[in-house]
Design a protein around this motif. Structure first.
Motif, PDB file in Angstrom:
ATOM      1  N   GLU A   1      -4.098   6.022 -10.938  1.00  0.00           N
ATOM      2  CA  GLU A   1      -3.357   5.344 -12.017  1.00  0.00           C
ATOM      3  C   GLU A   1      -2.016   4.819 -11.507  1.00  0.00           C
ATOM      4  O   GLU A   1      -1.613   3.682 -11.806  1.00  0.00           O
ATOM      5  CB  GLU A   1      -3.138   6.341 -13.166  1.00  0.00           C
ATOM      6  CG  GLU A   1      -2.335   5.777 -14.334  1.00  0.00           C
ATOM      7  CD  GLU A   1      -1.872   6.857 -15.316  1.00  0.00           C
ATOM      8  OE1 GLU A   1      -1.038   6.530 -16.177  1.00  0.00           O
ATOM      9  OE2 GLU A   1      -2.344   8.011 -15.211  1.00  0.00           O
ATOM     10  N   LEU A   2      -1.328   5.626 -10.692  1.00  0.00           N
ATOM     11  CA  LEU A   2      -0.016   5.212 -10.171  1.00  0.00           C
ATOM     12  C   LEU A   2      -0.159   4.155  -9.082  1.00  0.00           C
ATOM     13  O   LEU A   2       0.628   3.204  -9.019  1.00  0.00           O
ATOM     14  CB  LEU A   2       0.745   6.435  -9.636  1.00  0.00           C
ATOM     15  CG  LEU A   2       1.160   7.478 -10.668  1.00  0.00           C
ATOM     16  CD1 LEU A   2       1.840   8.662 -10.002  1.00  0.00           C
ATOM     17  CD2 LEU A   2       2.100   6.876 -11.720  1.00  0.00           C
ATOM     18  N   GLU A   3      -1.159   4.326  -8.229  1.00  0.00           N
ATOM     19  CA  GLU A   3      -1.357   3.361  -7.136  1.00  0.00           C
ATOM     20  C   GLU A   3      -1.712   1.975  -7.674  1.00  0.00           C
ATOM     21  O   GLU A   3      -1.337   0.956  -7.075  1.00  0.00           O
ATOM     22  CB  GLU A   3      -2.449   3.875  -6.189  1.00  0.00           C
ATOM     23  CG  GLU A   3      -1.947   5.006  -5.311  1.00  0.00           C
ATOM     24  CD  GLU A   3      -3.058   5.751  -4.589  1.00  0.00           C
ATOM     25  OE1 GLU A   3      -2.741   6.466  -3.624  1.00  0.00           O
ATOM     26  OE2 GLU A   3      -4.234   5.621  -4.996  1.00  0.00           O
ATOM     27  N   ALA A   4      -2.374   1.930  -8.837  1.00  0.00           N
ATOM     28  CA  ALA A   4      -2.701   0.640  -9.460  1.00  0.00           C
ATOM     29  C   ALA A   4      -1.435  -0.116  -9.865  1.00  0.00           C
ATOM     30  O   ALA A   4      -1.449  -1.349  -9.981  1.00  0.00           O
ATOM     31  CB  ALA A   4      -3.586   0.865 -10.679  1.00  0.00           C
ATOM     32  N   LEU A   5      -0.334   0.624 -10.070  1.00  0.00           N
ATOM     33  CA  LEU A   5       0.948  -0.003 -10.410  1.00  0.00           C
ATOM     34  C   LEU A   5       1.751  -0.398  -9.174  1.00  0.00           C
ATOM     35  O   LEU A   5       2.776  -1.073  -9.278  1.00  0.00           O
ATOM     36  CB  LEU A   5       1.792   0.971 -11.252  1.00  0.00           C
ATOM     37  CG  LEU A   5       1.213   1.415 -12.591  1.00  0.00           C
ATOM     38  CD1 LEU A   5       2.079   2.515 -13.206  1.00  0.00           C
ATOM     39  CD2 LEU A   5       1.103   0.239 -13.545  1.00  0.00           C
ATOM     40  N   GLY A   6       1.292   0.054  -7.993  1.00  0.00           N
ATOM     41  CA  GLY A   6       2.028  -0.236  -6.759  1.00  0.00           C
ATOM     42  C   GLY A   6       2.884   0.916  -6.289  1.00  0.00           C
ATOM     43  O   GLY A   6       3.776   0.745  -5.447  1.00  0.00           O
ATOM     44  N   ILE A   7       2.625   2.116  -6.808  1.00  0.00           N
ATOM     45  CA  ILE A   7       3.368   3.315  -6.413  1.00  0.00           C
ATOM     46  C   ILE A   7       2.584   4.051  -5.325  1.00  0.00           C
ATOM     47  O   ILE A   7       1.370   4.241  -5.445  1.00  0.00           O
ATOM     48  CB  ILE A   7       3.589   4.242  -7.631  1.00  0.00           C
ATOM     49  CG1 ILE A   7       4.472   3.539  -8.667  1.00  0.00           C
ATOM     50  CG2 ILE A   7       4.201   5.577  -7.211  1.00  0.00           C
ATOM     51  CD1 ILE A   7       4.534   4.253 -10.008  1.00  0.00           C
ATOM     52  N   THR A   8       3.255   4.445  -4.254  1.00  0.00           N
ATOM     53  CA  THR A   8       2.606   5.192  -3.166  1.00  0.00           C
ATOM     54  C   THR A   8       2.453   6.660  -3.560  1.00  0.00           C
ATOM     55  O   THR A   8       3.394   7.260  -4.096  1.00  0.00           O
ATOM     56  CB  THR A   8       3.452   5.101  -1.881  1.00  0.00           C
ATOM     57  OG1 THR A   8       3.659   3.720  -1.557  1.00  0.00           O
ATOM     58  CG2 THR A   8       2.775   5.799  -0.714  1.00  0.00           C
ATOM     59  N   VAL A   9       1.273   7.223  -3.297  1.00  0.00           N
ATOM     60  CA  VAL A   9       1.030   8.634  -3.612  1.00  0.00           C
ATOM     61  C   VAL A   9       0.470   9.336  -2.383  1.00  0.00           C
ATOM     62  O   VAL A   9      -0.458   8.835  -1.745  1.00  0.00           O
ATOM     63  CB  VAL A   9       0.038   8.799  -4.787  1.00  0.00           C
ATOM     64  CG1 VAL A   9      -0.149  10.280  -5.120  1.00  0.00           C
ATOM     65  CG2 VAL A   9       0.525   8.039  -6.017  1.00  0.00           C
ATOM     66  N   ARG A  10       1.061  10.499  -2.029  1.00  0.00           N
ATOM     67  CA  ARG A  10       0.549  11.334  -0.926  1.00  0.00           C
ATOM     68  C   ARG A  10       0.055  12.647  -1.510  1.00  0.00           C
ATOM     69  O   ARG A  10       0.864  13.439  -2.022  1.00  0.00           O
ATOM     70  CB  ARG A  10       1.662  11.619   0.090  1.00  0.00           C
ATOM     71  CG  ARG A  10       2.040  10.446   0.938  1.00  0.00           C
ATOM     72  CD  ARG A  10       2.899  10.788   2.142  1.00  0.00           C
ATOM     73  NE  ARG A  10       3.583  12.072   2.107  1.00  0.00           N
ATOM     74  CZ  ARG A  10       4.684  12.324   2.811  1.00  0.00           C
ATOM     75  NH1 ARG A  10       5.211  11.389   3.570  1.00  0.00           N
ATOM     76  NH2 ARG A  10       5.251  13.505   2.757  1.00  0.00           N
ATOM     77  N   LEU A  11      -1.242  12.872  -1.477  1.00  0.00           N
ATOM     78  CA  LEU A  11      -1.825  14.102  -2.016  1.00  0.00           C
ATOM     79  C   LEU A  11      -2.023  15.119  -0.896  1.00  0.00           C
ATOM     80  O   LEU A  11      -2.265  14.763   0.256  1.00  0.00           O
ATOM     81  CB  LEU A  11      -3.169  13.801  -2.680  1.00  0.00           C
ATOM     82  CG  LEU A  11      -3.132  12.894  -3.917  1.00  0.00           C
ATOM     83  CD1 LEU A  11      -4.544  12.643  -4.429  1.00  0.00           C
ATOM     84  CD2 LEU A  11      -2.265  13.497  -5.011  1.00  0.00           C
TER      85      LEU A  11
END
Length: 477
Positions: free
Chosen positions: A59-69
């Motif tokens: 959901e966040l990556e679709a907005l252009g936010i980088t996520v590291r899990l």
């Protein structure tokens, strides 16, 4: 109480600023979205990498936010600010790296405070080991009764970011704050604030009782009108003495006894104010009757007095205190009367997840069959049992750490009959209620006040309380 003039923070330019948000979930996701919308380069880091986290990340990556899990330990390169979910412990490697780099670490409360507009509603803030949510909701009810636009927000489940940045215009906010949130909110400056009580809790997170108390005490920093403390709990008054406040801010106590000047208290069944009146050395203002407080248990009357003190600090008239308390309905599982069966009252206080809360609950009744146990979270039970022994007709123990309570009962209440239920299946609560009904006689109260967390047997304290209520209904039928 030291005094100083507090100035508001300057508006921040987020464009291009590299911000690391620590943790997905109820605070991390809104923080990431808010910062991204303001032009920040946001990277979210998260320890977990399960299906739920991957769904949130998408959901966040679709907005252009980088996520590291699966990597919440290392600091992303170029980070200029860290915004953390409140539950992340201060000793995490990520924070050590941030401090080493000279970076600020904010929680979501700090972010909300910094993003407030110049005409933002003032905050009336509440913390304490127990009673925070009830007191915050009581305060909001009183403020509404005075015709003010308000909401109960913060640790209560309503995001402060939503309240601060939403379209709704407020006159004042009733803000519940946990010790975690206060730890990460260095520049918060409330209009007035209350610490309801202090008892050992979350010491695994804070590291010591001193650190826990210090984080609670941050709520008083920069208060403008009143620092509200509990006369019966000297530690709360000590925090007021240590606070650095604005010139003219006053210490205001609340007590279940007769109030002195600059206090709210109880006189012959009436809640009275000797703090916000003309000539408080001679005069008192009637606010409400004890019967206006629901339920009128001693600890809940204390909650009502604290809420009234904050409302009065904001200039609310006495009538609104009474009307607001009458309008207030407590949340479920907080000393809630479920039913009477064969002249025995059954009361659900599943929210009593620590010894301090259970002690307050037990103090509200004269003759009790107590259902207790669960996850002790490192707690000890000798003081609780010793104080409550004379009220106990019997005890039914459930849950993983019930032996700790059983041993305290053997030491301090050896004559009280104890049923030790060695089961954790779904029928355990029904068995506990049935055993309690056998121990009880007419006029007794069967009280679920576990003094422990619920997660050994139930998803949360709500589910535990629901199971108790269902068992009582089955008993009644």
């Amino acid at each position: 109480m030291g005094s100083r003039k507090v100035t508001s923070s300057e508006p921040l330019d987020w464009q291009g600023k590299h911000v690391t948000v620590a943790g997905l979930g109820v605070s991390g996701i809104p923080a990431a979205k808010v910062l991204h919308a303001r032009g920040a380069n946001v990277t979210v880091v998260n320890d977990g990498d399960d299906a739920r986290a991957r769904e949130q990340a998408a959901e966040l990556e679709a907005l252009g936010i980088t996520v590291r899990l699966g990597d919440g330990a290392s600091l992303p390169e170029g980070t200029e600010l860290v915004v953390t979910a409140p539950g992340w412990k201060p000793d995490k490697p990520l924070f050590a790296a941030a401090r080493e780099a000279g970076l600020e670490i904010w929680g979501d409360v700090e972010l909300a405070w910094r993003l407030r507009g110049p005409d933002a509603a003032p905050w009336l803030a509440i913390t304490g080991t127990n009673g925070k949510t009830t007191t915050t909701q009581m305060l909001a009810s009183i403020l509404k009764a005075a015709g003010l636009r308000t909401a109960a927000v913060g640790n209560i489940g309503v995001s402060l970011l939503d309240a601060v940045l939403g379209d709704e215009q407020y006159d004042v906010l009733a803000v519940e704050l946990s010790s975690y949130q206060l730890h990460w909110a260095p520049s918060l400056r409330a209009h007035s604030a209350a610490v309801l009580n202090l008892a050992p809790d979350h010491l695994d997170w804070h590291g010591s009782m001193e650190a826990y108390a210090a984080d609670k005490g941050r709520i008083y920093e920069g208060n403008r009108v009143a620092c509200v403390y509990n006369v019966a709990d000297k530690a709360t008054e000590d925090l007021v003495r240590e606070a650095d406040v604005e010139e003219g801010c006053r210490a205001v106590g609340f007590t279940l006894g007769t109030p002195g000047p600059s206090q709210l208290g109880v006189v012959e069944g009436i809640l009275v104010d000797r703090a916000f009146v003309e000539d408080r050395h001679k005069n008192a203002q009637e606010l409400a009757e004890i019967s206006d407080v629901n339920p009128p248990a001693p600890h809940n009357i204390a909650n009502a007095l604290a809420a009234a003190a904050l409302a009065r600090a904001f200039g609310v008239p006495a009538r609104a205190v009474r009307d607001g308390l009458r309008d207030f309905t407590p949340d479920a599982h907080r000393i809630a009367h479920v039913a009477d069966v064969d002249a025995v009252a059954y009361v659900d206080d599943s929210k009593a997840t620590n010894t301090h809360a259970a002690e307050a609950s037990l103090a509200a009744y004269e003759s009790i069959v107590w259902i207790a146990g669960g996850l002790a979270k490192g707690a000890t039970f000798d003081e609780l049992v010793a104080k409550s022994a004379k009220r106990l007709r019997g005890v039914v123990l459930i849950g993983q750490d019930r032996a700790l309570i059983r041993e305290a009962l053997a030491r301090h209440a050896p004559e009280v009959p104890v049923v030790d239920l060695d089961r954790t299946d779904t029928g355990a609560m029904l068995a506990a209620v049935q055993e309690a009904s056998r121990l009880a006689v007419a006029g007794d109260t069967v009280l679920l006040a576990p003094a422990c967390a619920s997660m050994d047997m139930f998803a949360n304290y709500n589910k535990r309380g629901d199971a108790f209520a269902e068992a009582v209904r089955e008993l009644g039928s």
